[in-house]
Design an enzyme around this catalytic site. Structure first.
Site, PDB file in Angstrom:
ATOM      1  N   SER A 134       2.193  -7.486  11.911  1.00 42.06           N
ATOM      2  CA  SER A 134       3.394  -7.733  12.708  1.00 42.06           C
ATOM      3  C   SER A 134       4.691  -7.580  11.912  1.00 42.06           C
ATOM      4  O   SER A 134       5.670  -7.027  12.404  1.00 42.06           O
ATOM      5  CB  SER A 134       3.309  -9.144  13.299  1.00 42.06           C
ATOM      6  OG  SER A 134       3.138 -10.112  12.280  1.00 42.06           O
ATOM      7  N   ARG A 187      -1.845 -21.233   4.821  1.00 41.51           N
ATOM      8  CA  ARG A 187      -3.213 -20.736   4.745  1.00 41.51           C
ATOM      9  C   ARG A 187      -3.584 -20.288   3.326  1.00 41.51           C
ATOM     10  O   ARG A 187      -4.554 -19.577   3.136  1.00 41.51           O
ATOM     11  CB  ARG A 187      -3.385 -19.560   5.704  1.00 41.51           C
ATOM     12  CG  ARG A 187      -2.972 -19.818   7.133  1.00 41.51           C
ATOM     13  CD  ARG A 187      -3.636 -18.799   8.058  1.00 41.51           C
ATOM     14  NE  ARG A 187      -2.897 -18.548   9.285  1.00 41.51           N
ATOM     15  CZ  ARG A 187      -2.719 -19.425  10.261  1.00 41.51           C
ATOM     16  NH1 ARG A 187      -3.211 -20.648  10.145  1.00 41.51           N
ATOM     17  NH2 ARG A 187      -2.055 -19.091  11.335  1.00 41.51           N
ATOM     18  N   GLU A 245     -14.701  -9.770  -3.122  1.00 40.11           N
ATOM     19  CA  GLU A 245     -14.816 -10.275  -1.742  1.00 40.11           C
ATOM     20  C   GLU A 245     -15.466  -9.234  -0.844  1.00 40.11           C
ATOM     21  O   GLU A 245     -16.298  -9.547   0.001  1.00 40.11           O
ATOM     22  CB  GLU A 245     -13.429 -10.604  -1.162  1.00 40.11           C
ATOM     23  CG  GLU A 245     -12.735 -11.781  -1.783  1.00 40.11           C
ATOM     24  CD  GLU A 245     -12.923 -13.074  -0.996  1.00 40.11           C
ATOM     25  OE1 GLU A 245     -13.633 -13.054   0.033  1.00 40.11           O
ATOM     26  OE2 GLU A 245     -12.353 -14.095  -1.426  1.00 40.11           O
ATOM     27  N   ARG A 294       2.777 -14.932  14.377  1.00 43.98           N
ATOM     28  CA  ARG A 294       2.617 -16.354  14.713  1.00 43.98           C
ATOM     29  C   ARG A 294       3.449 -16.725  15.930  1.00 43.98           C
ATOM     30  O   ARG A 294       3.125 -17.677  16.633  1.00 43.98           O
ATOM     31  CB  ARG A 294       2.880 -17.206  13.480  1.00 43.98           C
ATOM     32  CG  ARG A 294       1.769 -16.947  12.457  1.00 43.98           C
ATOM     33  CD  ARG A 294       1.929 -17.603  11.118  1.00 43.98           C
ATOM     34  NE  ARG A 294       0.844 -17.136  10.235  1.00 43.98           N
ATOM     35  CZ  ARG A 294       0.707 -17.479   8.976  1.00 43.98           C
ATOM     36  NH1 ARG A 294       1.591 -18.316   8.431  1.00 43.98           N
ATOM     37  NH2 ARG A 294      -0.286 -17.026   8.250  1.00 43.98           N
ATOM     38  N   LYS A 304      -5.640  -6.274   4.770  1.00 45.36           N
ATOM     39  CA  LYS A 304      -4.527  -6.728   5.588  1.00 45.36           C
ATOM     40  C   LYS A 304      -3.581  -7.561   4.759  1.00 45.36           C
ATOM     41  O   LYS A 304      -4.057  -8.426   4.032  1.00 45.36           O
ATOM     42  CB  LYS A 304      -5.132  -7.561   6.706  1.00 45.36           C
ATOM     43  CG  LYS A 304      -4.159  -8.208   7.619  1.00 45.36           C
ATOM     44  CD  LYS A 304      -4.953  -8.968   8.625  1.00 45.36           C
ATOM     45  CE  LYS A 304      -4.032  -9.843   9.404  1.00 45.36           C
ATOM     46  NZ  LYS A 304      -4.733 -10.694  10.285  1.00 45.36           N
ATOM     47  N   LYS A 358      -7.764 -10.400   2.998  1.00 45.01           N
ATOM     48  CA  LYS A 358      -6.652 -10.826   3.837  1.00 45.01           C
ATOM     49  C   LYS A 358      -5.773 -11.716   2.984  1.00 45.01           C
ATOM     50  O   LYS A 358      -6.191 -12.796   2.569  1.00 45.01           O
ATOM     51  CB  LYS A 358      -7.180 -11.577   5.050  1.00 45.01           C
ATOM     52  CG  LYS A 358      -6.051 -12.109   5.911  1.00 45.01           C
ATOM     53  CD  LYS A 358      -6.560 -12.638   7.217  1.00 45.01           C
ATOM     54  CE  LYS A 358      -5.432 -13.265   7.990  1.00 45.01           C
ATOM     55  NZ  LYS A 358      -5.897 -13.861   9.229  1.00 45.01           N
ATOM     56  N   TYR A 370       0.463  -1.796  15.911  1.00 45.63           N
ATOM     57  CA  TYR A 370       1.083  -2.067  17.206  1.00 45.63           C
ATOM     58  C   TYR A 370       1.660  -0.796  17.826  1.00 45.63           C
ATOM     59  O   TYR A 370       2.060  -0.803  18.979  1.00 45.63           O
ATOM     60  CB  TYR A 370       2.137  -3.174  17.059  1.00 45.63           C
ATOM     61  CG  TYR A 370       1.481  -4.471  16.595  1.00 45.63           C
ATOM     62  CD1 TYR A 370       0.793  -5.264  17.501  1.00 45.63           C
ATOM     63  CD2 TYR A 370       1.471  -4.839  15.253  1.00 45.63           C
ATOM     64  CE1 TYR A 370       0.142  -6.411  17.090  1.00 45.63           C
ATOM     65  CE2 TYR A 370       0.820  -5.980  14.825  1.00 45.63           C
ATOM     66  CZ  TYR A 370       0.153  -6.764  15.747  1.00 45.63           C
ATOM     67  OH  TYR A 370      -0.516  -7.888  15.334  1.00 45.63           O
TER      68      TYR A 370
HETATM   69  C1  PBG Z   1      -5.533 -14.941  12.288  1.00 46.92           C
HETATM   70  C2  PBG Z   1      -4.795 -13.675  12.267  1.00 46.92           C
HETATM   71  C3  PBG Z   1      -3.486 -13.465  11.822  1.00 46.92           C
HETATM   72  C4  PBG Z   1      -3.213 -12.107  12.023  1.00 46.92           C
HETATM   73  C5  PBG Z   1      -4.340 -11.538  12.592  1.00 46.92           C
HETATM   74  N1  PBG Z   1      -5.321 -12.513  12.704  1.00 46.92           N
HETATM   75  C6  PBG Z   1      -2.458 -14.396  11.332  1.00 46.92           C
HETATM   76  C7  PBG Z   1      -2.597 -15.234  10.175  1.00 46.92           C
HETATM   77  O1  PBG Z   1      -3.529 -15.193   9.389  1.00 46.92           O
HETATM   78  O2  PBG Z   1      -1.685 -16.026  10.039  1.00 46.92           O
HETATM   79  C8  PBG Z   1      -1.927 -11.439  11.692  1.00 46.92           C
HETATM   80  C9  PBG Z   1      -1.693 -10.134  12.343  1.00 46.92           C
HETATM   81  C10 PBG Z   1      -0.285  -9.694  12.269  1.00 46.92           C
HETATM   82  O3  PBG Z   1       0.559 -10.262  11.570  1.00 46.92           O
HETATM   83  O4  PBG Z   1       0.001  -8.691  12.941  1.00 46.92           O
HETATM   84  N2  PBG Z   1      -6.214 -15.122  13.498  1.00 46.92           N
END
Ligand code: PBG
Length: 328
Positions: A279, A221, A238, A209, A253, A199, A318
């Site tokens: 997203s 993060r 990982e 967010r 991701k 990730k 989505y």
């Molecule tokens: C953290 C989480 C995030 C997403 C899924 N789980 C956001 C982040 O790490 O800031 C992002 C998913 C997306 O952008 O569609 N709980």
């Protein structure tokens, strides 16, 4: 195996759509798509998410309808994200038996639990007042090991509520092992773990967010998520750790900017590989299409096809319900 001489498919096989379909080696399977759903505590009407046109924060009722629609369309799973009415430093609502995700999981387990795979995102950022994915030390650092106990408790709460797959997305070291042992200890040996193994600290999470109301209140993060500039081999290390700790599905991701990582995972790991079309990937296409700059439907299918071609068996998107409808 490399053929003795270069073979490309005869061009006459591309001359008509039925021929192209007949010979297409890569297809997007509705049953491999997972629909993310946001459910918010304390609202009476679904709330649109401004940066994700077409996506809403659901009420406890409307999420049942959305899940039923997804299942009727033939999607393989739904993944729930909760937005609590109140947040605190330890994210108490994340594992409360009457927390919004637990309530929604219970509803969905009885509505559609035998027809689809119920998944739950397992993290703290939607639930903490500071918006970080873990507990903080006095000096404001994320406390890895204290966070693992919270993740273990959330996993068990989600399993009790009916989740068949939990998806830890916080990128704490040792999270898969901690969750596996908590699930096993509570008798949930059949509940699977979909590990967000790679990730990245990505700008593409921006719209999420808004949707999940979880922007960090300070800092970012980058200390626990992966650096986009790291070699794909780092992600491979990982993922091998997650496999050793007991992951059942491994995830990359975002998706489109990390196709090389997806294909490395697919080559290195026997487990199913998932990719999260996040997203920002959604928002980019929707925004360009709304301006008439891209053909929306073709672009969506092309991105999903590319993610499949790279080696993803499962895609969180989505557009899952819509695309499953279109493919059926
Ligand atoms: C953290 C989480 C995030 C997403 C899924 N789980 C956001 C982040 O790490 O800031 C992002 C998913 C997306 O952008 O569609 N709980």
């Amino acid at each position: 195996m490399t053929p003795a001489f270069p073979v490309s498919r005869p061009r006459r096989l591309r001359t008509t759509q039925p021929l192209r379909r007949l010979v297409a080696p890569v297809t997007v399977r509705p049953g491999g798509l997972v629909q993310p759903l946001f459910v918010k505590e304390g609202i009476t009407e679904p709330q649109p998410v401004g940066s994700m046109p077409g996506v809403v924060q659901h009420t406890r009722d409307s999420v049942r309808k959305a899940a039923a629609e997804a299942v009727a369309a033939g999607v393989g799973g739904v993944i729930l994200f909760g937005i609590p009415a109140a947040k605190d430093a330890r994210g108490s609502a994340a594992d409360a038996p009457d927390g919004i995700v637990q309530l929604a999981l219970t509803d969905l387990a009885s509505d559609v639990g035998s027809d689809t795979v119920l998944m739950a995102d397992l993290c703290l950022d939607e639930y903490t007042s500071h918006g970080h994915c873990g507990l903080l030390t006095d000096t404001g650092e994320v406390d890895n090991d204290a966070t693992l106990d919270r993740y273990a408790a959330i996993a068990v709460a989600q399993a009790i509520a009916g989740a068949r797959v939990v998806a830890p997305s916080g990128m704490m070291d040792g999270q898969v092992a901690a969750i596996r042992s908590a699930l096993d200890g509570a008798g949930f040996t059949d509940v699977a773990i979909c590990a967000y193994s790679a990730k990245y600290a990505s700008a593409f999470y921006g719209p999420f967010r808004d949707a999940a109301e979880c922007a960090p209140q300070f800092g970012d993060r980058a200390s626990y998520q992966q650096d986009p500039a790291a070699f794909a081999g780092d992600a491979l290390r990982e993922v091998l750790l997650d496999v050793a700790e007991g992951a059942d599905i491994v995830m990359v991701k975002p998706a489109l900017a990390y196709l090389d990582v997806i294909s490395q995972f697919a080559a290195a790991v026997e487990l199913p590989v998932a990719a999260y079309q996040v997203s920002g990937e959604y928002a980019m296409v929707e925004a360009a299409a709304a301006n008439g700059w891209l053909d929306r439907d073709r672009t969506i299918m092309e991105t999903l096809t590319a993610i499949s071609r790279a080696g993803a068996d499962i895609i969180l998107t989505y557009w899952a319900t819509e695309v499953a409808q279109r493919l059926s």
